[in-house]
Design a protein around this motif. Structure first.
Motif, PDB file in Angstrom:
ATOM      1  N   GLN A 199     -57.242 -53.494  -8.683  1.00 32.12           N
ATOM      2  CA  GLN A 199     -56.537 -53.997  -7.506  1.00 32.12           C
ATOM      3  C   GLN A 199     -56.921 -53.217  -6.256  1.00 32.12           C
ATOM      4  OE1 GLN A 199     -52.497 -53.743  -8.951  1.00 32.12           O
ATOM      5  NE2 GLN A 199     -52.436 -55.917  -9.507  1.00 32.12           N
ATOM      6  N   GLY A 200     -57.144 -51.917  -6.408  1.00 30.73           N
ATOM      7  CA  GLY A 200     -57.635 -51.143  -5.266  1.00 30.73           C
ATOM      8  C   GLY A 200     -59.019 -51.573  -4.830  1.00 30.73           C
ATOM      9  N   GLN A 201     -59.911 -51.805  -5.787  1.00 34.65           N
ATOM     10  CA  GLN A 201     -61.246 -52.296  -5.462  1.00 34.65           C
ATOM     11  C   GLN A 201     -61.190 -53.673  -4.814  1.00 34.65           C
ATOM     12  OE1 GLN A 201     -63.361 -52.146  -9.176  1.00 34.65           O
ATOM     13  NE2 GLN A 201     -63.635 -49.925  -9.117  1.00 34.65           N
ATOM     14  N   LEU A 202     -60.297 -54.532  -5.323  1.00 34.64           N
ATOM     15  CA  LEU A 202     -60.168 -55.867  -4.753  1.00 34.64           C
ATOM     16  C   LEU A 202     -59.648 -55.805  -3.321  1.00 34.64           C
ATOM     17  CD1 LEU A 202     -60.255 -58.946  -5.053  1.00 34.64           C
ATOM     18  CD2 LEU A 202     -57.947 -58.830  -6.031  1.00 34.64           C
ATOM     19  N   HIS A 203     -58.710 -54.907  -3.077  1.00 32.74           N
ATOM     20  CA  HIS A 203     -58.190 -54.753  -1.709  1.00 32.74           C
ATOM     21  C   HIS A 203     -59.303 -54.332  -0.755  1.00 32.74           C
ATOM     22  CE1 HIS A 203     -55.318 -53.865   1.488  1.00 32.74           C
ATOM     23  NE2 HIS A 203     -55.900 -52.682   1.634  1.00 32.74           N
ATOM     24  N   THR A 204     -60.128 -53.386  -1.184  1.00 30.00           N
ATOM     25  CA  THR A 204     -61.247 -52.943  -0.347  1.00 30.00           C
ATOM     26  C   THR A 204     -62.256 -54.066  -0.142  1.00 30.00           C
ATOM     27  OG1 THR A 204     -60.986 -50.683  -1.186  1.00 30.00           O
ATOM     28  CG2 THR A 204     -63.070 -51.229  -0.122  1.00 30.00           C
ATOM     29  N   SER A 205     -62.545 -54.804  -1.212  1.00 28.26           N
ATOM     30  CA  SER A 205     -63.517 -55.899  -1.114  1.00 28.26           C
ATOM     31  C   SER A 205     -63.006 -57.002  -0.200  1.00 28.26           C
ATOM     32  CB  SER A 205     -63.807 -56.452  -2.515  1.00 28.26           C
ATOM     33  OG  SER A 205     -64.760 -57.488  -2.460  1.00 28.26           O
ATOM     34  N   ARG A 206     -61.722 -57.329  -0.287  1.00 25.11           N
ATOM     35  CA  ARG A 206     -61.159 -58.361   0.587  1.00 25.11           C
ATOM     36  C   ARG A 206     -61.169 -57.918   2.042  1.00 25.11           C
ATOM     37  NH1 ARG A 206     -61.587 -63.242  -1.626  1.00 25.11           N
ATOM     38  NH2 ARG A 206     -60.380 -63.497  -3.538  1.00 25.11           N
ATOM     39  N   ALA A 207     -60.948 -56.621   2.269  1.00 24.91           N
ATOM     40  CA  ALA A 207     -61.008 -56.111   3.647  1.00 24.91           C
ATOM     41  C   ALA A 207     -62.411 -56.240   4.207  1.00 24.91           C
ATOM     42  CB  ALA A 207     -60.537 -54.652   3.678  1.00 24.91           C
ATOM     43  N   SER A 208     -63.421 -55.908   3.386  1.00 24.43           N
ATOM     44  CA  SER A 208     -64.811 -56.078   3.830  1.00 24.43           C
ATOM     45  C   SER A 208     -65.134 -57.545   4.058  1.00 24.43           C
ATOM     46  CB  SER A 208     -65.761 -55.483   2.792  1.00 24.43           C
ATOM     47  OG  SER A 208     -65.515 -54.106   2.590  1.00 24.43           O
ATOM     48  N   GLU A 209     -64.616 -58.392   3.178  1.00 27.04           N
ATOM     49  CA  GLU A 209     -64.858 -59.832   3.343  1.00 27.04           C
ATOM     50  C   GLU A 209     -64.240 -60.346   4.644  1.00 27.04           C
ATOM     51  OE1 GLU A 209     -63.388 -63.994   1.252  1.00 27.04           O
ATOM     52  OE2 GLU A 209     -63.369 -62.148   0.078  1.00 27.04           O
ATOM     53  N   TYR A 210     -63.013 -59.900   4.943  1.00 20.89           N
ATOM     54  CA  TYR A 210     -62.365 -60.333   6.182  1.00 20.89           C
ATOM     55  C   TYR A 210     -63.135 -59.851   7.412  1.00 20.89           C
ATOM     56  CZ  TYR A 210     -58.805 -60.807   9.804  1.00 20.89           C
ATOM     57  OH  TYR A 210     -58.125 -61.125  10.947  1.00 20.89           O
ATOM     58  N   ALA A 211     -63.618 -58.598   7.335  1.00 22.00           N
ATOM     59  CA  ALA A 211     -64.390 -58.074   8.463  1.00 22.00           C
ATOM     60  C   ALA A 211     -65.678 -58.864   8.658  1.00 22.00           C
ATOM     61  CB  ALA A 211     -64.693 -56.591   8.240  1.00 22.00           C
ATOM     62  N   LEU A 212     -66.369 -59.184   7.552  1.00 20.81           N
ATOM     63  CA  LEU A 212     -67.601 -59.969   7.654  1.00 20.81           C
ATOM     64  C   LEU A 212     -67.313 -61.390   8.138  1.00 20.81           C
ATOM     65  CD1 LEU A 212     -69.537 -58.816   4.469  1.00 20.81           C
ATOM     66  CD2 LEU A 212     -70.237 -58.490   6.849  1.00 20.81           C
ATOM     67  N   LYS A 213     -66.173 -61.951   7.723  1.00 21.63           N
ATOM     68  CA  LYS A 213     -65.829 -63.291   8.187  1.00 21.63           C
ATOM     69  C   LYS A 213     -65.589 -63.295   9.694  1.00 21.63           C
ATOM     70  CE  LYS A 213     -62.611 -67.105   7.352  1.00 21.63           C
ATOM     71  NZ  LYS A 213     -61.410 -67.543   6.588  1.00 21.63           N
ATOM     72  N   THR A 214     -64.907 -62.255  10.174  1.00 21.10           N
ATOM     73  CA  THR A 214     -64.696 -62.141  11.629  1.00 21.10           C
ATOM     74  C   THR A 214     -66.020 -61.990  12.356  1.00 21.10           C
ATOM     75  OG1 THR A 214     -62.550 -61.075  11.203  1.00 21.10           O
ATOM     76  CG2 THR A 214     -63.498 -60.832  13.404  1.00 21.10           C
ATOM     77  N   SER A 215     -66.906 -61.158  11.815  1.00 22.42           N
ATOM     78  CA  SER A 215     -68.228 -60.985  12.441  1.00 22.42           C
ATOM     79  C   SER A 215     -69.011 -62.290  12.394  1.00 22.42           C
ATOM     80  CB  SER A 215     -69.007 -59.878  11.722  1.00 22.42           C
ATOM     81  OG  SER A 215     -68.323 -58.644  11.798  1.00 22.42           O
ATOM     82  N   LEU A 216     -68.880 -63.049  11.294  1.00 25.52           N
ATOM     83  CA  LEU A 216     -69.600 -64.313  11.177  1.00 25.52           C
ATOM     84  C   LEU A 216     -69.108 -65.322  12.204  1.00 25.52           C
ATOM     85  CD1 LEU A 216     -71.641 -66.080   9.661  1.00 25.52           C
ATOM     86  CD2 LEU A 216     -69.810 -66.679   8.056  1.00 25.52           C
ATOM     87  N   GLU A 217     -67.794 -65.366  12.437  1.00 25.61           N
ATOM     88  CA  GLU A 217     -67.265 -66.301  13.439  1.00 25.61           C
ATOM     89  C   GLU A 217     -67.759 -65.939  14.839  1.00 25.61           C
ATOM     90  OE1 GLU A 217     -63.102 -65.989  12.848  1.00 25.61           O
ATOM     91  OE2 GLU A 217     -63.069 -67.268  11.046  1.00 25.61           O
ATOM     92  N   LYS A 218     -67.785 -64.635  15.118  1.00 26.18           N
ATOM     93  CA  LYS A 218     -68.306 -64.201  16.421  1.00 26.18           C
ATOM     94  C   LYS A 218     -69.799 -64.493  16.526  1.00 26.18           C
ATOM     95  CE  LYS A 218     -64.920 -60.484  17.039  1.00 26.18           C
ATOM     96  NZ  LYS A 218     -64.723 -59.008  17.194  1.00 26.18           N
ATOM     97  N   ALA A 219     -70.525 -64.258  15.435  1.00 29.17           N
ATOM     98  CA  ALA A 219     -71.968 -64.516  15.450  1.00 29.17           C
ATOM     99  C   ALA A 219     -72.254 -66.008  15.606  1.00 29.17           C
ATOM    100  CB  ALA A 219     -72.604 -63.990  14.166  1.00 29.17           C
ATOM    101  N   ARG A 220     -71.454 -66.858  14.973  1.00 26.16           N
ATOM    102  CA  ARG A 220     -71.664 -68.301  15.112  1.00 26.16           C
ATOM    103  C   ARG A 220     -71.442 -68.734  16.559  1.00 26.16           C
ATOM    104  NH1 ARG A 220     -68.637 -69.739  11.447  1.00 26.16           N
ATOM    105  NH2 ARG A 220     -70.169 -70.246   9.833  1.00 26.16           N
ATOM    106  N   HIS A 221     -70.399 -68.188  17.181  1.00 23.41           N
ATOM    107  CA  HIS A 221     -70.136 -68.519  18.581  1.00 23.41           C
ATOM    108  C   HIS A 221     -71.286 -68.038  19.476  1.00 23.41           C
ATOM    109  CE1 HIS A 221     -67.833 -69.295  22.213  1.00 23.41           C
ATOM    110  NE2 HIS A 221     -68.085 -68.049  22.633  1.00 23.41           N
ATOM    111  N   ALA A 222     -71.777 -66.804  19.204  1.00 28.18           N
ATOM    112  CA  ALA A 222     -72.898 -66.294  20.007  1.00 28.18           C
ATOM    113  C   ALA A 222     -74.160 -67.108  19.765  1.00 28.18           C
ATOM    114  CB  ALA A 222     -73.134 -64.820  19.670  1.00 28.18           C
ATOM    115  N   PHE A 223     -74.380 -67.537  18.533  1.00 30.74           N
ATOM    116  CA  PHE A 223     -75.567 -68.336  18.221  1.00 30.74           C
ATOM    117  C   PHE A 223     -75.512 -69.692  18.913  1.00 30.74           C
ATOM    118  CE2 PHE A 223     -77.571 -71.530  15.436  1.00 30.74           C
ATOM    119  CZ  PHE A 223     -78.886 -71.091  15.496  1.00 30.74           C
ATOM    120  N   GLU A 224     -74.305 -70.299  18.943  1.00 32.07           N
ATOM    121  CA  GLU A 224     -74.171 -71.596  19.612  1.00 32.07           C
ATOM    122  C   GLU A 224     -74.353 -71.465  21.116  1.00 32.07           C
ATOM    123  OE1 GLU A 224     -70.338 -72.825  18.355  1.00 32.07           O
ATOM    124  OE2 GLU A 224     -70.983 -73.489  16.340  1.00 32.07           O
TER     125      GLU A 224
END
Length: 430
Positions: free
Chosen positions: A349-374
């Protein structure tokens, strides 16, 4: 005439033979294939309890135990002996001897054997209950796993198609010298990695679906529509502590082992009673060749000089000791398994919490990157790289969540609570 009446009575009480030919092909249930509505988790669990091969085998074991209990409760049959002599001289009549006997000593150990048969039946019923516990939680785990893999496979397929389009566009851009060869090769590598990940997900999904179909007794290859399951919740520590305190009184496999030990204890008692002399008592009626009728009593006693049932006593006693050790070891293993799974579940559960946090951070970066790419402020290779990282992290998070779910289900099964709502499972009864 009396012998004829006895023969008719014996034949009238016999069971008849009813043939049951084996099927030529598998007999799958098709009722779930005809419905278009997605199956809920309760429907899947209920069907698993009804059609699971493991549950059906355990039910047949209970039927066999019932038959054995019935057989051990029957009284031994009496013995009828008849002999006749034909005289070779004139003036004499044929002689005969009729004896009706009964093994009285068989009644001595009958109560112990009957109690052993009842304990054996209780053990099989408890084993059936333990199988139902396991199947119910396994059905829930496979249900959630299939729903998760379906969603992840669809998302990965869409992103793989997008990365294939990106790789093709990078190849075209390379032909016009708009990008470097390294950038184009990186896009192709990202696309191939996504293809491999998608292929692995499809294989994992196929295996999970086959396992679910087998558990539900459905034709292999059937694709079931499954509704979204409820989110699993953490098991409260007080529930775990209370379940551990009552483990030996609650868990069906431990109760089944206890019933098996009680059965063997009774069989040991029966073996001890079997060391006494075997006694047969009979009543005789005869006539000799001089037409003189006689009535008598016959008694047959087996002298326990060489055997004395000592071999069976040694076997039954050693078997009881073995079952005692099995129960103690299973009880120790149950407590150790709960402790080990609880600790491993905390780490996962600790590993999953860390992995989900990284996933959320990457998702936020991806949304910003998509906006910058457009907006034309980010190059295509950079955007594709961020998207690939997010996909890999999401797959890793889903796999970790699957491991957490498996440990959660295992813990629920060990302590006797439902993996769906963490409510205590019904108290096992023999």
């Amino acid at each position: 005439m009396p012998l004829a009446c006895v023969a008719l009575l014996l034949v009238g009480g016999c069971a008849g033979y009813v043939p049951r030919p084996l099927p030529e092909a598998p007999q799958w249930s098709s009722d779930s294939e005809s419905t278009s509505a997605p199956l809920t988790v309760d429907q899947v669990v209920s069907r698993a309890l009804e059609f699971s091969p493991e549950v059906r085998r355990a039910e047949r074991d209970v039927d066999i135990a019932k038959a054995k209990s019935y057989a051990d409760g029957l009284l031994p049959d009496p013995t009828l002996n008849f002999s006749t002599d034909r005289p070779g001289a004139a003036g004499y009549v044929p002689a005969f001897m009729v004896e009706l006997g009964y093994e009285v000593s068989a009644l001595v150990d009958r109560p112990a054997k009957k109690r052993a048969a009842n304990a054996f039946l209780d053990g099989k019923r408890l084993a059936l209950e333990w199988t139902r516990w396991q199947v119910a939680n396994q059905a829930y785990a496979l249900y959630v796993q299939n729903v998760s893999l379906t969603s992840l496979e669809d998302e990965t397929s869409q992103r793989t198609a997008h990365q294939r389009d990106v790789a093709n566009r990078m190849d075209i851009a390379l032909e016009h010298a708009y990008v470097t060869r390294d950038a184009a090769m990186l896009a192709q590598t990202r696309y191939r990695d996504s293809e491999l990940a998608l292929s692995a997900l499809r294989q994992e999904h196929l295996k999970a679906m086959q396992e679910l179909n087998t558990l539900l007794g459905i034709r292999p290859g059937t694709r079931l529509a499954l509704a979204a399951p409820p989110e699993p919740t953490d098991i409260p520590q007080d529930v775990i502590a209370q379940a551990l305190a009552d483990l030996a009184k609650h868990r069906p496999d431990l109760l089944a082992l206890r019933a098996g030990y009680d059965e063997q204890d009774e069989r040991y008692r029966a073996a001890l009673l079997g060391q006494f002399p075997k006694l047969d008592i009979g009543v005789t009626r005869g006539r000799d060749t001089s037409a003189i009728y006689t009535t008598g009593l016959s008694v047959s006693v087996t002298l326990p000089l060489f055997n004395g049932n000592r071999g069976n006593i040694a076997i039954e006693k050693a078997t009881r000791e073995s079952l005692y050790d099995d129960y103690v070891q299973r009880l120790d293993d149950a407590y150790s398994a709960v402790d080990g799974i609880t600790a491993e579940l905390g780490v996962l559960q600790g590993q999953l919490h860390t992995s989900r946090a990284s996933e959320y951070a990457l998702k936020t970066s991806l949304e910003k990157a998509r906006h910058a790419f457009e907006q034309g402020n980010l190059a295509l290779p950079a955007f594709a790289d961020i998207e690939s990282q997010y996909l890999a992290q999401r797959i890793a998070s889903e796999k970790l969540e699957g491991q957490v779910l498996q440990q959660h289900v295992a813990l629920c099964t060990l302590i006797g609570v439902s993996a769906i709502d963490d409510e205590p499972l019904p108290q096992a009864r023999p």
